[in-house]
Design a protein around this motif. Structure first.
Motif, PDB file in Angstrom:
ATOM      1  N   SER A 103      24.403 -13.860 140.801  1.00  0.00           N
ATOM      2  CA  SER A 103      23.529 -15.068 141.261  1.00  0.00           C
ATOM      3  C   SER A 103      24.061 -15.939 142.468  1.00  0.00           C
ATOM      4  N   VAL A 104      25.116 -16.352 142.315  1.00  0.00           N
ATOM      5  CA  VAL A 104      25.923 -17.309 143.230  1.00  0.00           C
ATOM      6  C   VAL A 104      25.949 -16.545 144.495  1.00  0.00           C
ATOM      7  N   GLN A 105      26.096 -15.311 144.631  1.00  0.00           N
ATOM      8  CA  GLN A 105      26.257 -14.642 145.867  1.00  0.00           C
ATOM      9  C   GLN A 105      24.806 -14.204 146.623  1.00  0.00           C
ATOM     10  N   SER A 106      23.876 -13.987 145.823  1.00  0.00           N
ATOM     11  CA  SER A 106      22.611 -13.843 146.190  1.00  0.00           C
ATOM     12  C   SER A 106      21.649 -15.043 146.493  1.00  0.00           C
ATOM     13  N   GLY A 107      22.257 -16.134 145.957  1.00  0.00           N
ATOM     14  CA  GLY A 107      21.411 -17.318 146.088  1.00  0.00           C
ATOM     15  C   GLY A 107      20.139 -17.434 145.161  1.00  0.00           C
ATOM     16  N   HIS A 108      20.030 -16.460 144.324  1.00  0.00           N
ATOM     17  CA  HIS A 108      18.706 -16.094 143.590  1.00  0.00           C
ATOM     18  C   HIS A 108      18.987 -16.542 142.093  1.00  0.00           C
ATOM     19  N   ARG A 109      18.439 -17.456 141.621  1.00  0.00           N
ATOM     20  CA  ARG A 109      18.471 -17.975 140.163  1.00  0.00           C
ATOM     21  C   ARG A 109      17.388 -17.371 139.316  1.00  0.00           C
ATOM     22  N   THR A 110      17.702 -16.863 138.485  1.00  0.00           N
ATOM     23  CA  THR A 110      16.616 -16.339 137.494  1.00  0.00           C
ATOM     24  C   THR A 110      16.202 -17.228 136.623  1.00  0.00           C
ATOM     25  N   ALA A 111      15.269 -17.102 135.783  1.00  0.00           N
ATOM     26  CA  ALA A 111      14.633 -18.110 134.657  1.00  0.00           C
ATOM     27  C   ALA A 111      15.762 -18.344 133.607  1.00  0.00           C
ATOM     28  N   ALA A 112      16.711 -17.396 133.269  1.00  0.00           N
ATOM     29  CA  ALA A 112      17.504 -17.613 132.393  1.00  0.00           C
ATOM     30  C   ALA A 112      18.803 -18.323 133.010  1.00  0.00           C
ATOM     31  N   ASP A 113      18.830 -18.193 134.318  1.00  0.00           N
ATOM     32  CA  ASP A 113      20.078 -19.114 135.042  1.00  0.00           C
ATOM     33  C   ASP A 113      19.643 -20.520 134.695  1.00  0.00           C
ATOM     34  N   LYS A 114      18.219 -20.526 134.986  1.00  0.00           N
ATOM     35  CA  LYS A 114      17.811 -22.384 135.225  1.00  0.00           C
ATOM     36  C   LYS A 114      17.702 -22.868 133.500  1.00  0.00           C
ATOM     37  N   ALA A 115      17.347 -21.978 132.621  1.00  0.00           N
ATOM     38  CA  ALA A 115      17.686 -22.428 131.301  1.00  0.00           C
ATOM     39  C   ALA A 115      18.809 -22.668 130.876  1.00  0.00           C
ATOM     40  N   ALA A 116      19.803 -21.949 131.171  1.00  0.00           N
ATOM     41  CA  ALA A 116      21.295 -22.160 130.974  1.00  0.00           C
ATOM     42  C   ALA A 116      21.692 -23.605 131.626  1.00  0.00           C
ATOM     43  N   GLN A 117      21.077 -23.873 132.681  1.00  0.00           N
ATOM     44  CA  GLN A 117      21.714 -25.256 133.225  1.00  0.00           C
ATOM     45  C   GLN A 117      21.007 -26.192 132.587  1.00  0.00           C
ATOM     46  N   VAL A 118      19.528 -25.992 132.061  1.00  0.00           N
ATOM     47  CA  VAL A 118      19.000 -27.213 131.487  1.00  0.00           C
ATOM     48  C   VAL A 118      19.622 -27.151 130.113  1.00  0.00           C
ATOM     49  N   ARG A 119      20.051 -26.415 129.457  1.00  0.00           N
ATOM     50  CA  ARG A 119      20.792 -26.359 128.238  1.00  0.00           C
ATOM     51  C   ARG A 119      22.269 -27.129 128.485  1.00  0.00           C
ATOM     52  N   ASP A 120      22.887 -26.609 129.463  1.00  0.00           N
ATOM     53  CA  ASP A 120      24.212 -27.250 129.853  1.00  0.00           C
ATOM     54  C   ASP A 120      24.090 -28.995 130.157  1.00  0.00           C
ATOM     55  N   LEU A 121      23.028 -29.267 130.717  1.00  0.00           N
ATOM     56  CA  LEU A 121      22.694 -30.623 131.063  1.00  0.00           C
ATOM     57  C   LEU A 121      22.380 -31.401 130.032  1.00  0.00           C
ATOM     58  N   LEU A 122      21.594 -30.805 129.134  1.00  0.00           N
ATOM     59  CA  LEU A 122      21.346 -31.401 127.933  1.00  0.00           C
ATOM     60  C   LEU A 122      22.534 -31.888 126.932  1.00  0.00           C
ATOM     61  N   GLY A 123      23.312 -30.906 127.003  1.00  0.00           N
ATOM     62  CA  GLY A 123      24.480 -30.936 126.062  1.00  0.00           C
ATOM     63  C   GLY A 123      25.489 -32.002 126.710  1.00  0.00           C
ATOM     64  N   SER A 124      25.804 -31.931 128.099  1.00  0.00           N
ATOM     65  CA  SER A 124      26.729 -32.617 128.640  1.00  0.00           C
ATOM     66  C   SER A 124      26.314 -34.160 129.078  1.00  0.00           C
ATOM     67  N   ASN A 125      24.837 -34.397 129.339  1.00  0.00           N
ATOM     68  CA  ASN A 125      24.373 -35.527 129.823  1.00  0.00           C
ATOM     69  C   ASN A 125      23.019 -35.956 129.108  1.00  0.00           C
ATOM     70  N   PRO A 126      23.222 -35.831 127.733  1.00  0.00           N
ATOM     71  CA  PRO A 126      21.790 -36.122 126.968  1.00  0.00           C
ATOM     72  C   PRO A 126      20.974 -37.212 127.369  1.00  0.00           C
ATOM     73  N   GLY A 127      21.695 -38.185 128.229  1.00  0.00           N
ATOM     74  CA  GLY A 127      20.853 -39.657 128.272  1.00  0.00           C
ATOM     75  C   GLY A 127      20.077 -39.327 129.653  1.00  0.00           C
ATOM     76  N   LEU A 128      20.300 -38.260 130.228  1.00  0.00           N
ATOM     77  CA  LEU A 128      19.370 -38.196 131.356  1.00  0.00           C
ATOM     78  C   LEU A 128      17.915 -37.877 131.165  1.00  0.00           C
ATOM     79  N   SER A 129      17.294 -38.144 131.774  1.00  0.00           N
ATOM     80  CA  SER A 129      15.537 -38.292 131.659  1.00  0.00           C
ATOM     81  C   SER A 129      15.304 -36.906 131.884  1.00  0.00           C
ATOM     82  N   ASP A 130      14.108 -36.318 131.322  1.00  0.00           N
ATOM     83  CA  ASP A 130      13.635 -35.020 131.566  1.00  0.00           C
ATOM     84  C   ASP A 130      13.252 -34.755 133.019  1.00  0.00           C
ATOM     85  N   ARG A 131      12.783 -35.805 133.790  1.00  0.00           N
ATOM     86  CA  ARG A 131      12.693 -35.507 135.048  1.00  0.00           C
ATOM     87  C   ARG A 131      13.901 -35.303 135.913  1.00  0.00           C
TER      88      ARG A 131
END
Length: 309
Positions: free
Chosen positions: A257-285
């Protein structure tokens, strides 16, 4: 001798009885009694029946102690050995007692250290219908330790939020082990209840098998690899192969995914979960902006990841 007496681990029970009678604190004595009851139950006996066998059964240490006289032998070879080892034991005990005092300040009482957590309570209740009195070692139908049955997984998922990423499983595993370490500080021979072991086994399975092809997921799994390397005992080879396969699959997916620059829906979902776990105070936006998803998607994940009450 009865069949129950022949299967009773008298040496272990003898040690536990010592803690029951001479434990440093009421909590240590209570934990020792609970462990003694489990030892007796595994032999099909009541605690009273099991304890009554100790007076008539010589301990293995008494009958065949291969280390009898070892300290005297070492003292003859290294004068001062006994005093040195006694000082080391005293220092180890001092550190244990100091830690107990720190834990008392943190928890408020010894009873609070041994009190079941919300997850432990929920897991115990969920697994209760699966209890099997005939399975004295593990306590549950078709369970032999390590590998949960489909019925056990269904019970867990209906009672608690089972981690969906490696980093979530790693955080849950660390919390579980930390609580067990705290209990062992008060009761060095503390033995977890069956449901506590099941929850740990579930987390280990997730750490070995979950697919989370993100930087945070790979980082968490590498920390788990280090933990496995430091367990102090060899695991079943199949588990280690599963762990390597999962790590390799995540790495290749992430690198692609890094080499192609293409991010799948699973990649995006994983990043959302990561951010919610590490920075729960950030707004949804804000999380949506960073992950390249909609604020509604972030809100859905935030609700999904919210711990069950």
């Amino acid at each position: 001798m009865t069949l129950g007496a022949s299967t009773l681990d008298t040496d272990k029970l003898r040690k536990v009885r010592g803690l029951m009678d001479r434990g440093a604190t009421a909590g240590e004595q209570a934990a020792a009694r609970a462990k003694a009851e489990r030892i007796a139950q595994q032999a099909g006996m009541t605690l009273q029946q099991a304890l009554s066998t100790l007076d008539s059964t010589p301990s293995a240490a008494q009958s065949r102690n291969p280390f009898a006289g070892f300290d005297d032998w070492m003292e003859s070879r290294e004068p001062g050995y006994k005093a040195r080892t006694a000082a080391e034991r005293a220092e180890k005990e001092r550190k244990r007692l100091d830690r107990c005092q720190e834990l008392l300040r943190r928890y408020g009482s010894e009873d609070a250290v041994f009190a079941p957590t919300a997850i432990e309570d929920a897991v115990r209740a969920a697994l209760e219908p699966l209890e099997d009195p005939e399975n004295r070692m593990w306590g549950y139908r078709e369970y032999s330790g390590g590998k949960l049955t489909p019925a056990m997984w269904e019970a867990l998922r209906g009672a608690v939020r089972v981690p969906e990423t490696v980093q979530e499983a790693w955080a849950a595993y660390q919390a579980h082990e930390a609580r067990q370490d705290d209990r062992c500080a008060f009761c060095p021979d503390y033995t977890p209840y069956q449901w506590e072991e099941v929850w740990r086994d579930a987390l280990v399975h997730l750490l070995d098998n979950l697919r989370t092809p993100s930087a945070e997921g790979i980082k968490a799994r590498l920390m788990w690899v280090r933990e496995v390397a430091n367990l102090g005992y060899a695991r079943d080879m199949g588990r280690d192969i599963d762990l390597i396969d999962a790590l390799e699959a995540d790495f290749h997916a992430f690198a692609a995914s890094v080499q192609s620059g293409h991010r799948t829906a699973a990649d995006k979902a994983a990043q959302v979960r990561d951010l919610l776990g590490s920075n729960p105070g950030l707004s949804d936006r804000e999380i949506a902006r960073r992950a390249g998803v909609s604020p509604q998607t972030v809100g859905n994940w935030r609700r999904k990841l919210k711990p069950k009450s």
